[in-house]
Design a protein around this motif. Structure first.
Motif, PDB file in Angstrom:
ATOM      1  N   ILE A 146      45.232  42.188  53.698  1.00 23.63           N
ATOM      2  CA  ILE A 146      44.076  42.763  53.002  1.00 23.63           C
ATOM      3  C   ILE A 146      44.530  43.613  51.818  1.00 23.63           C
ATOM      4  CG2 ILE A 146      42.146  44.387  53.246  1.00 23.63           C
ATOM      5  CD1 ILE A 146      41.950  43.272  56.208  1.00 23.63           C
ATOM      6  N   ALA A 147      45.568  44.429  52.024  1.00 23.47           N
ATOM      7  CA  ALA A 147      46.083  45.269  50.933  1.00 23.47           C
ATOM      8  C   ALA A 147      46.580  44.409  49.774  1.00 23.47           C
ATOM      9  CB  ALA A 147      47.201  46.180  51.442  1.00 23.47           C
ATOM     10  N   ALA A 148      47.299  43.345  50.080  1.00 22.80           N
ATOM     11  CA  ALA A 148      47.818  42.467  49.024  1.00 22.80           C
ATOM     12  C   ALA A 148      46.671  41.785  48.275  1.00 22.80           C
ATOM     13  CB  ALA A 148      48.774  41.431  49.614  1.00 22.80           C
ATOM     14  N   LEU A 149      45.671  41.341  48.995  1.00 17.33           N
ATOM     15  CA  LEU A 149      44.538  40.682  48.326  1.00 17.33           C
ATOM     16  C   LEU A 149      43.778  41.652  47.421  1.00 17.33           C
ATOM     17  CD1 LEU A 149      43.250  38.439  51.246  1.00 17.33           C
ATOM     18  CD2 LEU A 149      44.380  37.682  49.141  1.00 17.33           C
ATOM     19  N   PHE A 150      43.516  42.865  47.904  1.00 16.64           N
ATOM     20  CA  PHE A 150      42.827  43.844  47.067  1.00 16.64           C
ATOM     21  C   PHE A 150      43.704  44.294  45.902  1.00 16.64           C
ATOM     22  CE2 PHE A 150      39.767  44.301  50.570  1.00 16.64           C
ATOM     23  CZ  PHE A 150      38.591  44.264  49.841  1.00 16.64           C
ATOM     24  N   SER A 151      45.004  44.360  46.132  1.00 15.87           N
ATOM     25  CA  SER A 151      45.932  44.697  45.058  1.00 15.87           C
ATOM     26  C   SER A 151      45.848  43.648  43.947  1.00 15.87           C
ATOM     27  CB  SER A 151      47.355  44.774  45.612  1.00 15.87           C
ATOM     28  OG  SER A 151      48.281  44.950  44.580  1.00 15.87           O
ATOM     29  N   MET A 152      45.871  42.392  44.337  1.00 18.46           N
ATOM     30  CA  MET A 152      45.796  41.315  43.362  1.00 18.46           C
ATOM     31  C   MET A 152      44.466  41.371  42.606  1.00 18.46           C
ATOM     32  SD  MET A 152      46.860  37.329  43.907  1.00 18.46           S
ATOM     33  CE  MET A 152      45.700  37.024  45.194  1.00 18.46           C
ATOM     34  N   LEU A 153      43.388  41.652  43.313  1.00 14.81           N
ATOM     35  CA  LEU A 153      42.085  41.776  42.670  1.00 14.81           C
ATOM     36  C   LEU A 153      42.093  42.904  41.636  1.00 14.81           C
ATOM     37  CD1 LEU A 153      39.091  40.993  42.416  1.00 14.81           C
ATOM     38  CD2 LEU A 153      38.633  42.599  44.299  1.00 14.81           C
ATOM     39  N   CYS A 154      42.700  44.029  41.974  1.00 19.18           N
ATOM     40  CA  CYS A 154      42.792  45.144  41.021  1.00 19.18           C
ATOM     41  C   CYS A 154      43.575  44.749  39.777  1.00 19.18           C
ATOM     42  CB  CYS A 154      43.448  46.363  41.675  1.00 19.18           C
ATOM     43  SG  CYS A 154      42.404  47.202  42.868  1.00 19.18           S
ATOM     44  N   PHE A 155      44.671  44.015  39.964  1.00 13.99           N
ATOM     45  CA  PHE A 155      45.456  43.567  38.810  1.00 13.99           C
ATOM     46  C   PHE A 155      44.663  42.600  37.932  1.00 13.99           C
ATOM     47  CE2 PHE A 155      49.221  45.168  41.028  1.00 13.99           C
ATOM     48  CZ  PHE A 155      49.853  45.792  39.966  1.00 13.99           C
ATOM     49  N   ILE A 156      43.925  41.703  38.559  1.00 17.38           N
ATOM     50  CA  ILE A 156      43.119  40.757  37.781  1.00 17.38           C
ATOM     51  C   ILE A 156      42.052  41.505  36.988  1.00 17.38           C
ATOM     52  CG2 ILE A 156      41.409  38.889  37.963  1.00 17.38           C
ATOM     53  CD1 ILE A 156      43.119  37.875  40.402  1.00 17.38           C
ATOM     54  N   LEU A 157      41.337  42.407  37.651  1.00 14.95           N
ATOM     55  CA  LEU A 157      40.285  43.177  36.975  1.00 14.95           C
ATOM     56  C   LEU A 157      40.888  44.098  35.902  1.00 14.95           C
ATOM     57  CD1 LEU A 157      38.018  44.101  40.013  1.00 14.95           C
ATOM     58  CD2 LEU A 157      37.621  42.320  38.264  1.00 14.95           C
ATOM     59  N   GLY A 158      42.029  44.693  36.202  1.00 15.99           N
ATOM     60  CA  GLY A 158      42.699  45.558  35.221  1.00 15.99           C
ATOM     61  C   GLY A 158      43.154  44.778  34.005  1.00 15.99           C
ATOM     62  N   THR A 159      43.636  43.582  34.211  1.00 14.07           N
ATOM     63  CA  THR A 159      44.077  42.740  33.094  1.00 14.07           C
ATOM     64  C   THR A 159      42.880  42.299  32.259  1.00 14.07           C
ATOM     65  OG1 THR A 159      45.922  41.954  34.438  1.00 14.07           O
ATOM     66  CG2 THR A 159      45.409  40.690  32.462  1.00 14.07           C
ATOM     67  N   LEU A 160      41.803  41.913  32.922  1.00 15.61           N
ATOM     68  CA  LEU A 160      40.596  41.534  32.184  1.00 15.61           C
ATOM     69  C   LEU A 160      40.076  42.704  31.352  1.00 15.61           C
ATOM     70  CD1 LEU A 160      38.695  39.448  34.889  1.00 15.61           C
ATOM     71  CD2 LEU A 160      39.817  38.587  32.820  1.00 15.61           C
ATOM     72  N   GLN A 161      40.115  43.899  31.920  1.00 16.88           N
ATOM     73  CA  GLN A 161      39.671  45.099  31.206  1.00 16.88           C
ATOM     74  C   GLN A 161      40.588  45.395  30.021  1.00 16.88           C
ATOM     75  OE1 GLN A 161      36.840  46.717  32.055  1.00 16.88           O
ATOM     76  NE2 GLN A 161      37.094  48.074  30.318  1.00 16.88           N
ATOM     77  N   LEU A 162      41.879  45.174  30.211  1.00 19.52           N
ATOM     78  CA  LEU A 162      42.875  45.439  29.172  1.00 19.52           C
ATOM     79  C   LEU A 162      42.636  44.560  27.942  1.00 19.52           C
ATOM     80  CD1 LEU A 162      45.490  47.081  28.644  1.00 19.52           C
ATOM     81  CD2 LEU A 162      46.761  45.149  29.577  1.00 19.52           C
ATOM     82  N   TYR A 163      42.219  43.328  28.169  1.00 16.66           N
ATOM     83  CA  TYR A 163      42.048  42.380  27.066  1.00 16.66           C
ATOM     84  C   TYR A 163      40.584  42.078  26.782  1.00 16.66           C
ATOM     85  CZ  TYR A 163      47.022  42.045  27.314  1.00 16.66           C
ATOM     86  OH  TYR A 163      48.344  42.357  27.287  1.00 16.66           O
TER      87      TYR A 163
END
Length: 164
Positions: A146-163
């Protein structure tokens, strides 16, 4: 900017690493541990002991440890090159991976594996030890998944926000 390119490469590598880890943990939680729990305890213990030995290989070390190392580097980058919501999400993703995956592994799964490595399958206690191991190890593996999946989701959302 060079920092933005480095940041993006690190984020991509982290997402690949987290995805591989999440997939591994998911398969253990949904398939492997269930299969091992449905065979005789001596066979299950022997199989898990072998898995734990062969899991310690350079490929796993690079994906597991390398992803953690990149998360630490990215935390430093985000703190020096703050980018609002994107940085918050990326810091959250890094923290989730480091705490929910790496720390849980080191504090719970590895000690359980070390204890199981000492179990002899020909003793009357081995069935009780195996039953407790299955419950505890799988519970902590669910946390890692669960932690890894939510971590990956945060990275995806953070990357989308970054660009954005």
């Amino acid at each position: 900017m060079m920092v933005e390119k480095v940041r993006l490469v690190i984020i991509i590598l982290i997402n690949i690493g987290i995805g591989l880890n999440a997939g591994l943990f998911f398969v253990f939680s949904t398939c492997i541990m269930t299969a091992l729990s449905n065979i005789r305890s001596d066979k299950g213990i022997s199989a898990m002991q072998a898995i734990n030995i062969y899991m310690l290989n350079p490929f796993f070390a690079i994906v597991f440890g390398g992803t953690a190392f990149l998360c630490i580097i990215l935390i430093v980058i985000e703190l020096f090159y703050w980018n609002g919501l994107s940085s918050i999400l990326i810091l959250l993703g890094s923290s989730l991976f480091l705490i929910g995956t790496i720390s849980v592994t080191m504090l719970f799964n590895v000690p359980l594996n070390d204890s199981l490595a000492k179990v002899r399958t020909d003793t009357s206690q081995s069935t009780i030890v195996w039953s407790n191991y299955l419950i505890q190890w799988t519970k902590w593996n669910h946390v890692r998944t669960i932690a890894a999946l939510f971590s990956m989701l945060c990275f995806i959302l953070g990357t989308l926000q970054l660009y954005k």
